[in-house]
Write an enzyme that holds these catalytic residues in place. Sequence first.
Site, PDB file in Angstrom:
ATOM      1  N   ARG A  89       1.993  -0.212  11.055  1.00  0.00           N
ATOM      2  CA  ARG A  89       3.032  -0.262  12.141  1.00  0.00           C
ATOM      3  C   ARG A  89       3.108  -1.474  13.163  1.00  0.00           C
ATOM      4  NH1 ARG A  89      -0.018   5.303  13.907  1.00  0.00           N
ATOM      5  NH2 ARG A  89      -1.747   4.083  12.931  1.00  0.00           N
ATOM      6  N   ASP A 105     -13.280  14.839  -3.857  1.00  0.00           N
ATOM      7  CA  ASP A 105     -13.253  16.102  -4.546  1.00  0.00           C
ATOM      8  C   ASP A 105     -14.574  15.934  -5.502  1.00  0.00           C
ATOM      9  OD1 ASP A 105     -12.490  18.737  -5.954  1.00  0.00           O
ATOM     10  OD2 ASP A 105     -10.257  18.114  -5.329  1.00  0.00           O
ATOM     11  N   LYS A 161      -7.122   8.306  -1.190  1.00  0.00           N
ATOM     12  CA  LYS A 161      -8.696   8.472  -0.672  1.00  0.00           C
ATOM     13  C   LYS A 161      -8.924   9.797  -1.205  1.00  0.00           C
ATOM     14  CE  LYS A 161      -7.545   7.006   3.984  1.00  0.00           C
ATOM     15  NZ  LYS A 161      -6.208   6.530   3.815  1.00  0.00           N
ATOM     16  N   ASP A 174      -3.600   4.360  -1.800  1.00  0.00           N
ATOM     17  CA  ASP A 174      -4.428   4.680  -0.942  1.00  0.00           C
ATOM     18  C   ASP A 174      -4.186   6.354  -0.782  1.00  0.00           C
ATOM     19  OD1 ASP A 174      -6.030   4.916   1.499  1.00  0.00           O
ATOM     20  OD2 ASP A 174      -4.471   4.222   2.805  1.00  0.00           O
ATOM     21  N   THR A 190     -10.710   4.195  10.358  1.00  0.00           N
ATOM     22  CA  THR A 190     -10.694   3.679  11.713  1.00  0.00           C
ATOM     23  C   THR A 190     -10.206   4.224  12.994  1.00  0.00           C
ATOM     24  OG1 THR A 190      -8.522   2.512  10.601  1.00  0.00           O
ATOM     25  CG2 THR A 190     -10.418   1.271  10.675  1.00  0.00           C
ATOM     26  N   LYS A 210       0.763  -1.251   0.027  1.00  0.00           N
ATOM     27  CA  LYS A 210       0.012   0.020  -0.084  1.00  0.00           C
ATOM     28  C   LYS A 210       0.912   1.297   0.052  1.00  0.00           C
ATOM     29  CE  LYS A 210      -2.338   1.620   3.564  1.00  0.00           C
ATOM     30  NZ  LYS A 210      -2.257   3.049   3.493  1.00  0.00           N
TER      31      LYS A 210
HETATM   32  O1  C5P Z   1       0.032   1.581  11.008  1.00  0.00           O
HETATM   33  P1  C5P Z   1      -1.366   1.051  10.720  1.00  0.00           P
HETATM   34  O2  C5P Z   1      -1.687  -0.531  10.662  1.00  0.00           O
HETATM   35  O3  C5P Z   1      -2.367   1.580  11.577  1.00  0.00           O
HETATM   36  O4  C5P Z   1      -1.760   1.652   9.310  1.00  0.00           O
HETATM   37  C1  C5P Z   1      -2.965   1.582   8.870  1.00  0.00           C
HETATM   38  C2  C5P Z   1      -2.899   2.139   7.323  1.00  0.00           C
HETATM   39  O5  C5P Z   1      -4.226   2.119   6.730  1.00  0.00           O
HETATM   40  C3  C5P Z   1      -2.527   3.834   7.214  1.00  0.00           C
HETATM   41  O6  C5P Z   1      -1.517   3.730   6.187  1.00  0.00           O
HETATM   42  C4  C5P Z   1      -3.804   4.520   7.059  1.00  0.00           C
HETATM   43  O7  C5P Z   1      -3.520   5.470   6.317  1.00  0.00           O
HETATM   44  C5  C5P Z   1      -4.659   3.533   6.529  1.00  0.00           C
HETATM   45  N1  C5P Z   1      -6.028   3.483   6.629  1.00  0.00           N
HETATM   46  C6  C5P Z   1      -6.503   3.629   7.827  1.00  0.00           C
HETATM   47  N2  C5P Z   1      -8.020   3.654   7.950  1.00  0.00           N
HETATM   48  C7  C5P Z   1      -8.710   3.812   6.794  1.00  0.00           C
HETATM   49  C8  C5P Z   1      -8.261   3.694   5.397  1.00  0.00           C
HETATM   50  C9  C5P Z   1      -6.852   3.709   5.565  1.00  0.00           C
HETATM   51  O8  C5P Z   1      -5.939   3.406   8.833  1.00  0.00           O
HETATM   52  N3  C5P Z   1     -10.133   3.869   6.892  1.00  0.00           N
END
Ligand code: C5P
Length: 240
Positions: free
Chosen positions: A218, A67, A64, A62, A126, A35
């Site tokens: 992470r 617009d 998002k 990703d 999330t 991603k």
């Molecule tokens: O580090 P972590 O596992 O929390 O990363 C989650 C990834 O998913 C990040 O890149 C974040 O931008 C993305 N994301 C998210 N929630 C969403 C859509 C994408 O956390 N609804």
Amino acid sequence: MADNNNKLILALDVSEYDYAIELIDKFSSYVDIFKVGLELYSVAGTQIIKEIHKRGKKVFLDLKFHDIPNTVSKAGLAVARQGVFMFNVHASGGLDMMKKCRDDVVNTCLKENLDRPRILAVTVLTSISKEVLRDEVGISHSLNTHVKHLSGLALKAGLDGVVASAHEAAKIRSHCGRGFLVVTPGIRTSWTPVDDQMRTMTPKQALREGADYLVMGRAILGQPDPVKAIEKINKEIADA
Ligand code: C5P
């Protein structure tokens, strides 16, 4: 059903091009989809997409998009022409925005003989809790109702699925049907901190709730031994 590697999407949330390449090479035998989000795209742009493709891997872009319909559709065409496997738009951009983007991408891919990317809608991030959705964003109905509503809108627009918390996966699945993709970020193992995510779930639980793909960043890259972490997570996915 996809094999283990296919279910896990590794979020390359880094801001150095060389480090991103290092990670792609290090994790290519464990992951099929990488991603690329706002952070990496802002420094490495289309070059990083080419590098991932050169290694035979897929890209979930990703960015998002949110617009006016014309702008989102044009951005969608641009990323479709780069050959990404998946990209996303915000469902709260509305039905016309999602539909125009989807229709223009489908028609152009047919005309230009391109592989059509899967287009997903982001429902509620999330990192947003039910209190934030109500008190700050100003949505008066429940988080579940809002996610269900936005998922239904994405389905109506002809999109391929949604990005949502695993907590909502089962409801989305029953509302939108089996073929509708549910991609879930906010995944945390029992041994990792939740960071800024509010609605988290373990890989095993998320798959049991009906998630098709797990986005993880992470909880893998922030570990002292990320390779060991990914091996452990893949085992948990296989067990699910
Ligand atoms: O580090 P972590 O596992 O929390 O990363 C989650 C990834 O998913 C990040 O890149 C974040 O931008 C993305 N994301 C998210 N929630 C969403 C859509 C994408 O956390 N609804």
